[in-house]
Structure formats: structure tokens, C-alpha cells
Design a protein around this motif. Structure first.
Motif, PDB file in Angstrom:
ATOM      1  N   PRO A  44       0.810  -1.217   0.000  1.00 47.07           N
ATOM      2  CA  PRO A  44       0.000   0.000   0.000  1.00 47.07           C
ATOM      3  C   PRO A  44       0.847   1.273   0.000  1.00 47.07           C
ATOM      4  N   SER A  77      -3.412   3.324   4.862  1.00 47.84           N
ATOM      5  CA  SER A  77      -3.957   2.047   4.389  1.00 47.84           C
ATOM      6  C   SER A  77      -3.192   0.937   5.091  1.00 47.84           C
ATOM      7  N   CYS A  99      -6.561  -1.939   1.592  1.00 46.32           N
ATOM      8  CA  CYS A  99      -6.075  -2.329   0.270  1.00 46.32           C
ATOM      9  C   CYS A  99      -6.343  -3.793  -0.023  1.00 46.32           C
ATOM     10  N   TRP A 121      -4.060  -4.070  -5.619  1.00 44.74           N
ATOM     11  CA  TRP A 121      -2.925  -3.143  -5.544  1.00 44.74           C
ATOM     12  C   TRP A 121      -3.007  -2.086  -6.642  1.00 44.74           C
ATOM     13  N   ILE A 156      -6.059   0.323  -5.940  1.00 43.66           N
ATOM     14  CA  ILE A 156      -5.897   1.353  -4.914  1.00 43.66           C
ATOM     15  C   ILE A 156      -5.009   2.475  -5.433  1.00 43.66           C
TER      16      ILE A 156
END
Length: 857
Positions: free
Chosen positions: A536, A593, A824, A843, A846
Motif C-alpha cells: 500500500p 492504508s 487495500c 494493488w 488502490i
């Protein structure tokens, strides 16, 4: 070393591959009658095509070869069932679906055996394929035929559906002499059945199996006039090169005749001495992979042999791919790369590599030149071969972006390569390799933590931020402070909080891979820290860097990345207080996150965390360990006193007895109750999870005894002179961490005092964290909600969590702003456990969400 970008596993061999780079799809044909469809962006397996009818096992066959149309509208597959299948391929949808329809099936009345090679010539809509019976067949105008009214969609015309393969045959003109049986589904809508005329078969095109067919995919102006023999016209002619087990490579001309007929002529022939197992054309050169590890290179202009190469392993070359002058040859021992006088050989798979394909950057838009390999073991792997061809990937470490400046469109395109997802992946690969275990006393972990902080400083600087490392104590990991400057005249800021330290991976033997080597497999990233919190963090850095480089960043984005979060954030608060002037008094939001979805499918926004008080209790005597036979019953024993003390913490129903523990708790409001209802309505929760359990975990305090141990050898006859217990108390919003800690300490002391024991008690605070409750109706949460809906096509769930993050509430108070958490990963990420992982699609999404949100907040 040849680095792997991603790897998929399948139970059966991968026999063929073909990429649709503009649609970001990789197709793989398997030995067990499947075509696997992979998303080259998220690396997800988005669809599996099962060949043949579900109730007819004899229609299943290995997918030996595939090809495509240049516009990527159609996929063509063939194999052991003697059929050509044409698939209509759509585009990946926002929810990851890939529309695929079997549009047509081609068959021959001849017993052609397996189809080993297949190519589609776009100019004349011609399919050409080579067969086990040494014949080469073709069919013209196939796309037009699929839309023609005169074509048949009766599935019973296919040879394998006939009632009797000998008696139920067709005569000239494809007229059935014996009626077909009457299956349940004799026709398939929007599906065309085409019979290849007997006249479209070139008997004994080779004197052996035809393993390879390659088109000469160049304009007619580049072909030598010598190829145009017998009155061939350039504008009406396509050329292919076939290769067979007889050792010959043959050039064939397909020219358009009268009434849409096609004339086929053999115009050139080259003798390779060994069986031709594969070929590739990079005009004017033809590269032939042969038995015995040989590769022969021919000049098609002059029909002359240019060079003969041989792999050191001397294994049969079953696939060849070429990029510029770099030749990649696949064989039983792996991959051999030839370039000028250099030979590089690597065992890249566990078994014979059966197929290879190069995915070029200009098509995929990725930073790396990729080599896809399919193996007999069932593995399908994408390799980064940029370093092998002199195109080293730059992941943010060698291109200077001037801090506090903005790029125009031209400049942005130049620096795009250091901001793409492949570069982010390489940055994460480096981050995972640093063994940043903050709770460890090992010198390697301390050194790696410092190196990781320095590496982050370089990444921030190269992406356009100003960055400095702030010391935290003499032996603690530094705090990384970085700023991407916004273009607005206002001085308001957004703070991103993260951490680069990790907990120990534990026993490496319990991992499926090295925890410090990023593994990309089956759509997931795996390694210690990928989800907590290096993955994140990298996504947030690259999101801010992209906004900065494009000039779309209005407010400053300030990163506070600590290296002690997994060790109670030692020194973090003191460092923030000391350097408070660096942050100013105009922070609008604190984003972070550091948690996960409630299930595997539903995106979430988190607005609540429990706090924690971790305490160690120790009861000991001044005497040494004693023997139970000699001293049992004579003295007050530390273990007994500790057990009695622990029994005072909860009643028989599990209710915590610490004074004031429940006094300040507030009931859930109606909005929170509605959110809980939505969670149980939409989330894919385990059946054992009840609403009461979830509410208890998220909104109620708890007390747990997490560890107990004693001194001495631990056998049955020794009375320990000391005993230890660890308590973990989770508190919720409404409870004050300092009040609860004081009440716990006083209550423990009072209870112990009543024992009138000669033993002593030690109360040791291990760490503490305040609970946090966000404001899910504020502007930042609403912006993120909209961006999540845009990215995932679904509204997020608003959730709380039972865990704790020590510095969230502190940052809110210290900076005078509200915190927002955007999880995430998924519920199955295994953070802090073996085989920690993060789904690549999560991934990438986000990053997309944050990049858009940073421009709006």
C-alpha cells in the motif's frame, strides 16, 4: 539472473500461447483441453474455456496451436481433435469479465490427425494449418463466411458427432448419405460450421509432420521479385513459410484467383538437415529451431543460409522468439539466448519449455520487455528480459524529475516509464528484499532498515518529492518525511501515514517461497510486507508521483513513513512533536492504508479501530526454583499467586472486572446499526460469524491472556521461582487509554495485596494505543467512496476493525485533522502470518483510486 514478473500454475502442460497485447490478454492452450485467459494488467485468470461438449469427453483435445487476427477480434485454436475453432474475443470489462464466444468450427473430411501448426492471413481471411498426415490445408474468406446466410450451424456435421465414422460419411458436395442421429441440441445459435473442401488440401506438403507455419508479415514491396513466379501479382499474394519433420522449410504463395479461389504455389525451399520443430520470421531472416539444439538462420531475399547456432545443452529447440538480434530458444533445459558471439543459458522452468512469446513494450505499454514461457510442468511465466537485450527497466532511480516543478505533455511522456505499474512492481520488489524487522536485535535487520529508509528517500526524490530522514533515538529506525508540492497557492496539505518495518516472517520453512523475495504468482504478490505495509505504501507513493508529474496535484501530499510501527512506534510521537514546524498547521486529512477488506470480494472503507493496552505481569520469589517433593506445600508459590491474580480479572461469564471498564461505553447509533446490516447483507462472511460476534469484535472492549510461562526447566517436579503472564486489553472509542491503564494497574495491585503473600509483583506496560473512530460522512470519505465505486463498480462497505494502529489518533490530535483509512487487501492476505500476500488487482486499483482522490481532496 532472469527475473520473473509473474507465474501461473496449471495441473497440465501449457502447449501454446498467444498474446492480445492491445487488449492486455494472454491466452494459453493446455494439454487438458482448456484455453486459459489471463489479464496482463492484474494477472488474474479471468476465464477458462473448456473445449468440446461437457457430456462428450471424446471431443476434448490438447490445444496444440493458436493464432489471432491482427485486429485482435478473433482467436483461432486447433489441436488433437482435428478441428479449427474460431473464437470471437471482446474486451475486458471493468469487473474483470472477458466476453468470449465460439463463433465457428472448421473441419475436414480427411483424416488429418493432430493439427500442429496454424496461422491466419488477414488480407484474404485465410486460415492455413499443418497436420499430422503431412498435409497442409487452408480455408479462405472465413470471417465473411461466418456472417453468410448460406453457412450451416448444425453441430452434427462435425465428424466426431456422426453415428458411425465409417458408414456415416459424406460424398462429393458434402451431402450426407446416411441420416445424422438426433441429439438434444442439433444446432448452436450464432455458430457456423464450415467444411474445408477437399480441393483446399495440399497433400504431402512435407514428407513428415508439419510443425510450423509462419506468415511473411511484411508488405509486398519488401519481398524479392524472385518470389513472384508464374504470373503472381504482388497485390493479390500472401506468403507463408512451413517447416516439417523432413528438415525442410518451404515458402508458399497464396494468390487470389477467379471467383474468390486461391492458387497455392511452392516458390522456395531450404534444407535444414534436421527436423524443423519451430520457426520465426523477422524479415529478411528466417530462424529455424531444429533437433539437436541447432538454430539455422536463412536470408529469405537470397534463399541462403546465414548462420548456424547450437545450444550448449544440445536439446531439441521447440520454440524460438526473436527481439532485434537477440534469439531466445526454448528446450528441455530451459532458455538459451544468442546474441552476436554471446550465449546465455538458464533453466527457467522445472521441465521442458514448450512455448515462448515476446510481448513488446509498444503494445503492452509496460516498462519491461516480457518473455512468456509455457512449460510441460504446467507453469506459465512472464519474464523480464529487458536486462538481457540492453533495455534495463528504470524503476524510479535514474531519471531526474525536478522537485517542485511540473512537466508539460512531452516531458510527462518521457518520465511515464518510471511511473508505470511495472516500475512500481520493481520498487516493491526492492522494498520486500530489505529485512526491516524493527523488533529484532540482529545487526542485519538494523542495517537493512536504514538502507530501506535511504532507498525510499531516493524513490521519493526521483519521483519529484523533497525528502529527508528524521532521526528517532540512537538505535531506532529513521522517519522518512517527503513532500510532493501542489500547485495551489493555498498551503493546505494531505498527510499519508505508513510504515516500512515488518514483523519477523518466522520459520521460513512454513513459507512456500522466500519471504524476502517478492513472488508474483496466480494473480498475487507474496512476501513479508506486501500487504502490511510496503505494498500500500508503494501504491500511495506512485499515485502522488503521477499526480505531481502530470501537474494535477493541487495540495501538498506529505508522507510520514516510520520504521517502528511494528514495535509500538517507538519515538514517533516525539519526532513529530520535535519537527512539528515541518508540517505546519494546515493539514486537511490524514490518510492511511493498513488493514483489509472484510471478505475477498467487497471493497471497504474503515472508520474505526480498537485501542490496545498490552501488559506483562510477573510474580516471583527471592528463592530459587524448588522441588515439589521437598518443598511442595511449604511456601507460597509464584505460579499459584499469578493464577489467582488472573482469575480476578474476569467473572465466570467472561465479564471484565476492572473497575470502570464498561462505564463510558456508548450504544451504537442508528447509522452504525445500518452499516452493520449492510455488511451482513452484502459481505461474504463465514457462516459461523454472527452480528453479535462482529459487533463484539469491533465495538466492545476485551481482555485476553495471550501468553504464560515460568522459570526453570518446565518439568513436572520443579516449582518455578517466577511466573509470567501477558495481557492484551482492547479498548474502544469512549474509553480513555490512560484511565483504563491506571485502573488496571491499581486493580491488579489491590488484588495482589489481599493475597498477603511473600512473593512480589511486577506490572510492566509493553505498549499502548488509543482507539480511533472516524467520521464516515465527511468529505474525504465521500470522495473515496465515489472513486471506489468508479474503480470497482460497487459501493464500498463502511467497516470497523478489532485491531489497533498506535499513531492514528495521535496524528489526528497533533495535526488537528481527521484520519481516513482505505483498506487495500483482502481478508485472506495473511498479514503477520506465513505466506503473506496481496492481490495484484487490489494493488493496482488502490493506486488508481488514490491517484484520482489526491486531485480532488
Amino acid at each position: 539472473m532472469l527475473p520473473a514478473i509473474h507465474k501461473w500454475n496449471h495441473p497440465f502442460a501449457i502447449l501454446s500461447t498467444v498474446a492480445f497485447p492491445h487488449k492486455k490478454i494472454l491466452f494459453a492452450g493446455t494439454h487438458d483441453s482448456k484455453i486459459l485467459c489471463f489479464d496482463l494488467t492484474t494477472y488474474n485468470l479471468v476465464k477458462t474455456i473448456h473445449l468440446g461438449d461437457k457430456d462428450e469427453t471424446h471431443t476434448r483435445s490438447s490445444v496444440l496451436c493458436m493464432t489471432k487476427s491482427q485486429d485482435e477480434q478473433f482467436l483461432f485454436s486447433a489441436g488433437a481433435d482435428s478441428l479449427i475453432r474460431i473464437w470471437s474475443i471482446g474486451r475486458l470489462t471493468s469487473n474483470g469479465d472477458l466476453p468470449i464466444r465460439e463463433a465457428a468450427t472448421l473441419y475436414s473430411l480427411l483424416d488429418i490427425g493432430d493439427i500442429f501448426s496454424l496461422k491466419y492471413l488477414d488480407a484474404h481471411q485465410t486460415i492455413v494449418f499443418g497436420c499430422q498426415n503431412a498435409n497442409m490445408l487452408y480455408m479462405t474468406g472465413v470471417i465473411d463466411r461466418m456472417s453468410g446466410k448460406s453457412e450451416c450451424n448444425d453441430m452434427n456435421r462435425l465428424p466426431h458427432r456422426r453415428y458411425d465414422k465409417f458408414f456415416d460419411s459424406t460424398g462429393p458436395g458434402s451431402i450426407s448419405r446416411v441420416p445424422f442421429p438426433s441429439p438434444a441440441s442439433p444446432t448452436r445459435p450464432n455458430h457456423t460450421i464450415m467444411e474445408i473442401p477437399l480441393s483446399n488440401s495440399i497433400s504431402y506438403a512435407h514428407n513428415s509432420f508439419i510443425y510450423s507455419i509462419q506468415p511473411l508479415s511484411v508488405t509486398s514491396a519488401h519481398l524479392p521479385d524472385a518470389l513472384y513466379v508464374g504470373g503472381l501479382k504482388k497485390e493479390d499474394t500472401d506468403f507463408i513459410v512451413s517447416g516439417g519433420g523432413d528438415g525442410l522449410s518451404k515458402v508458399w504463395a497464396f494468390s487470389r484467383g477467379e471467383k474468390c479461389s486461391v492458387n497455392v504455389q511452392l516458390v522456395a525451399e531450404m534444407d535444414n538437415d534436421e527436423s524443423v520443430l519451430c520457426q520465426v520470421v523477422k524479415f529478411p531472416f528466417l530462424y529455424c529451431g531444429l533437433n539437436g539444439g541447432y538454430i539455422k538462420i536463412w536470408d529469405l531475399n537470397l534463399n541462403e543460409l546465414v548462420s548456424t547456432l547450437r545450444s550448449p545443452s544440445r536439446c531439441d529447440i521447440v520454440s524460438v522468439s526473436v527481439h532485434d538480434d537477440h534469439i531466445f530458444a526454448a528446450h528441455e533445459k530451459g532458455i538459451t539466448k544468442f546474441h552476436k558471439d554471446e550465449i546465455y543459458e538458464r533453466n527457467v522452468e522445472d521441465s521442458l519449455v514448450l512455448s515462448t512469446e515476446i510481448l513488446k513494450k509498444k503494445c503492452t505499454g509496460c516498462c519491461h520487455l516480457r518473455l512468456a514461457t509455457g512449460a510441460k510442468s504446467g507453469s506459465l511465466t512472464l519474464w523480464n528480459i529487458s536486462g538481457l537485450v540492453g533495455e534495463h527497466a528504470d524503476h524510479g532511480m535514474s531519471v531526474n524529475l525536478i522537485p517542485n516543478s511540473y512537466r508539460d505533455g512531452t516531458q510527462w511522456s518521457k518520465c511515464q516509464s518510471i511511473l508505470d505499474n511495472d516500475s512500481m512492481l520493481e520498487t516493491l520488489r526492492d522494498l520486500v528484499s530489505f529485512q526491516t524487522v524493527s523488533a529484532s536485535n540482529e545487526s542485519q535487520h538494523a542495517i537493512d532498515s536504514r538502507r530501506c529508509a535511504s532507498y525510499l528517500q531516493q524513490v521519493f526524490t526521483k519521483l519529484g518529492a523533497t525528502c529527508e530522514l528524521l532521526p528517532i533515538g540512537s538505535n531506532d529506525n529513521p522517519l522518512v518525511h517527503a513532500t510532493f508540492k501542489g500547485k495551489s497557492s493555498s498551503k493546505s496539505k494531505i498527510v499519508w501515514y505508513g510504515h516500512y518495518d515488518i514483523i519477523s516472517p518466522g520459520d521460513p520453512g512454513k513459507w512456500d517461497s522466500d519471504p524476502y523475495v517478492l513472488t508474483c504468482e496466480n494473480g498475487y504478490l507474496k512476501g513479508r510486507g506486501v500487504t502490511d505495509n510496503k505494498g500500500p505504501l508503494a501504491a500511495a507513493i506512485y499515485s502522488a508521483g503521477s499526480c505531481f508529474s502530470k501537474g494535477t496535484l493541487e495540495k501538498d501530499i506529505v508522507f510520514l513513513v516510520e520504521g517502528q510501527e511494528e514495535s509500538n512506534s517507538q519515538g514517533f510521537a516525539e519526532a513529530i512533536k520535535k519537527h512539528r514546524n515541518l508540517l505546519g498547521n494546515d493539514v486537511d486529512w490524514v490518510l492511511f492504508s493498513n488493514s483489509y477488506w472484510i471478505d475477498e470480494k467487497t471493497p471497504c472503507l474503515n472508520y474505526g479501530l480498537r485501542g490496545v493496552i498490552n501488559v506483562q505481569l510477573r510474580v516471583w520469589s527471592g528463592a530459587p526454583d524448588r522441588h515439589s517433593g521437598l518443598d511442595g506445600g511449604v511456601h507460597r508459590e509464584p505460579t499459584t499467586d499469578l493464577s489467582r491474580l488472573l482469575s480476578k480479572l474476569q467473572d465466570d461469564d467472561g465479564r471484565v472486572l476492572i473497575p470502570g471498564f464498561y462505564t463510558s461505553l456508548a450504544d451504537l447509533n442508528d447509522e452504525d446499526k445500518l452499516r452493520f446490516e449492510q455488511i451482513f447483507k452484502r459481505a461474504d462472511l463465514d457462516k459461523s460469524v454472527s452480528v453479535e460476534n462482529l459487533m463484539a469484535k469491533w465495538t466492545q472492549p476485551s481482555l485476553s491472556i495471550t501468553n504464560m510461562r515460568v522459570s526453570g526447566p518446565g518439568n513436572a517436579t520443579v516449582i518455578p521461582h517466577s511466573a509470567y503472564a501477558t495481557l492484551s486489553i482492547r479498548i474502544v472509542p469512549g474509553q480513555d487509554v490512560h484511565v483504563m491503564k491506571l485502573s488496571l494497574e491499581q486493580y491488579i495491585a489491590q488484588c495482589f495485596q489481599k493475597f498477603h503473600t511473600s512473593n512480589q509483583l511486577e506490572f510492566k506496560l509493553l505498549n499502548e494505543a488509543e482507539p480511533w473512530l472516524g467520521e464516515p460522512n465527511n468529505a474525504a470519505y465521500q470522495v473515496l467512496k465515489q472513486e471506489i465505486l468508479e474503480a470497482w463498480g460497487i459501493d464500498p462497505l463502511f467497516v470497523r476493525e478489532g485491531g489497533s494502529i498506535p499513531q492514528v489518533r495521535f496524528l489526528e490530535r497533533a495535526l488537528g485533522s481527521s484520519a481516513i483509512q482505505i483498506p487495500c487487501g483482502q481478508s485472506t492476505d495473511n498479514a503477520h502470518l506465513n505466506n503473506e500476500r496481496l492481490r495484484i488487482e487490489n494493488w493496482y486499483k488502490i493506486r488508481q483510486i488514490l491517484q484520482r482522490a489526491f486531485t480532488r481532496l
